[in-house]
Design an enzyme around this catalytic site. Structure first.
Site, PDB file in Angstrom:
ATOM      1  N   GLU A   7      13.142  10.670 -21.006  1.00  0.00           N
ATOM      2  CA  GLU A   7      13.778   9.396 -20.693  1.00  0.00           C
ATOM      3  C   GLU A   7      14.329   9.334 -19.274  1.00  0.00           C
ATOM      4  OE1 GLU A   7      15.235   7.858 -25.063  1.00  0.00           O
ATOM      5  OE2 GLU A   7      16.530   9.259 -23.991  1.00  0.00           O
ATOM      6  N   GLY A  73      14.834   2.409 -32.397  1.00  0.00           N
ATOM      7  CA  GLY A  73      14.133   1.844 -33.534  1.00  0.00           C
ATOM      8  C   GLY A  73      14.439   0.364 -33.655  1.00  0.00           C
ATOM      9  N   MET A 163      21.060   6.663 -31.054  1.00  0.00           N
ATOM     10  CA  MET A 163      22.007   7.743 -31.316  1.00  0.00           C
ATOM     11  C   MET A 163      23.071   7.966 -30.240  1.00  0.00           C
ATOM     12  SD  MET A 163      19.381  10.576 -32.990  1.00  0.00           S
ATOM     13  CE  MET A 163      20.696  11.792 -33.231  1.00  0.00           C
ATOM     14  N   GLU A 164      23.099   7.164 -29.179  1.00  0.00           N
ATOM     15  CA  GLU A 164      24.029   7.464 -28.088  1.00  0.00           C
ATOM     16  C   GLU A 164      24.810   6.281 -27.515  1.00  0.00           C
ATOM     17  OE1 GLU A 164      20.857  10.315 -28.512  1.00  0.00           O
ATOM     18  OE2 GLU A 164      20.606   8.313 -27.672  1.00  0.00           O
ATOM     19  N   ASP A 187       9.559   2.247 -32.256  1.00  0.00           N
ATOM     20  CA  ASP A 187       9.183   2.269 -33.665  1.00  0.00           C
ATOM     21  C   ASP A 187      10.000   1.222 -34.406  1.00  0.00           C
ATOM     22  OD1 ASP A 187      11.560   3.864 -35.259  1.00  0.00           O
ATOM     23  OD2 ASP A 187      11.392   4.506 -33.177  1.00  0.00           O
TER      24      ASP A 187
END
Length: 223
Positions: A7, A73, A163-164, A187
């Site tokens: 990333e 996601g 997640m962050e 996704d």
């Protein structure tokens, strides 16, 4: 700032005059993107890594703003794979909100800096990427099943899950530093996404290229 090496690698490759400084397990790449001095780093996955790295960026490197980019996601019917969510609102989907609000910055919802949000949307248009300014939900788990996805949708109604972002946003807000979270959809946060991204270890480089192009355009505009 990103969570995985993929990333940030493409953005690092665009920098001029790069110097590398390892600190507390993270490599901080300092250089120039156009005329703007930037620090690029991979903080690691999860909320603790994200929060720690954000504080280092602020305290040690004195950054004037934080742009976090990466993949997520998709939970929105308005966008699809490859499209982008710009975090106008960032929340946790796995936290006890009434406890979070008892300490600085005394909120459980974090707003993306309006100027950075608009700059990100302009950058998306400039590079031909479909984007929405919406809600990003953060938690310490990869969401790859329909039941968990529905539970998160019912609780916080986000456009995407990762997640962050909320951890970075919380630390930025605590320090009064402007921040925005950008996520390219890799996704649909379901069983198919888990199969492709986790079981088959699919490359996310295509989706990262989207996020990198947006950040590069955005920072050059702000310079």
């Amino acid at each position: 700032m990103g969570a995985m090496p993929e990333e940030v690698d493409q953005l690092c490759a665009l920098l001029d005059g790069v110097s590398l400084e390892p600190y507390a397990g993270v490599e901080y790449h300092q250089g120039y993107l156009g005329e703007r001095r930037v620090v690029v780093c991979c903080g690691g996955m999860g909320k603790a890594n994200a929060a720690a790295t954000a504080q280092v960026l602020i305290t040690k490197f004195g950054v004037g703003c934080i742009v976090f980019s990466g993949v997520a996601g998709n939970l929105s019917s308005e966008i699809g794979i490859g499209d982008v969510v710009v975090g106008r609102r960032v929340v946790y989907h796995d936290a006890q909100d009434d406890m979070l609000v008892q300490s600085a910055p005394f909120t459980a919802e974090y707003e993306g800096d309006p100027e950075l949000v608009e700059a990100a949307l302009r950058a998306c248009r400039a590079v031909g990427v479909r984007a929405v300014a919406g809600t990003i939900a953060t938690g310490d788990q990869f969401v790859g099943d329909s039941a968990t996805k529905r539970s998160i949708q019912q609780r916080v109604g986000p456009d995407c899950v990762e997640m962050e972002g909320a951890a970075v946003s919380q630390i930025a807000a605590k320090n009064g530093v402007p921040c925005v979270i950008l996520r390219a959809m890799s996704d649909n946060a379901d069983e198919a996404g888990y199969e492709v991204l986790v079981v088959k270890d699919f490359s996310i480089s295509e989706y990262v290229a989207t996020a990198t192009a947006i950040v590069a355009h955005m920072l050059k505009e702000l310079a």
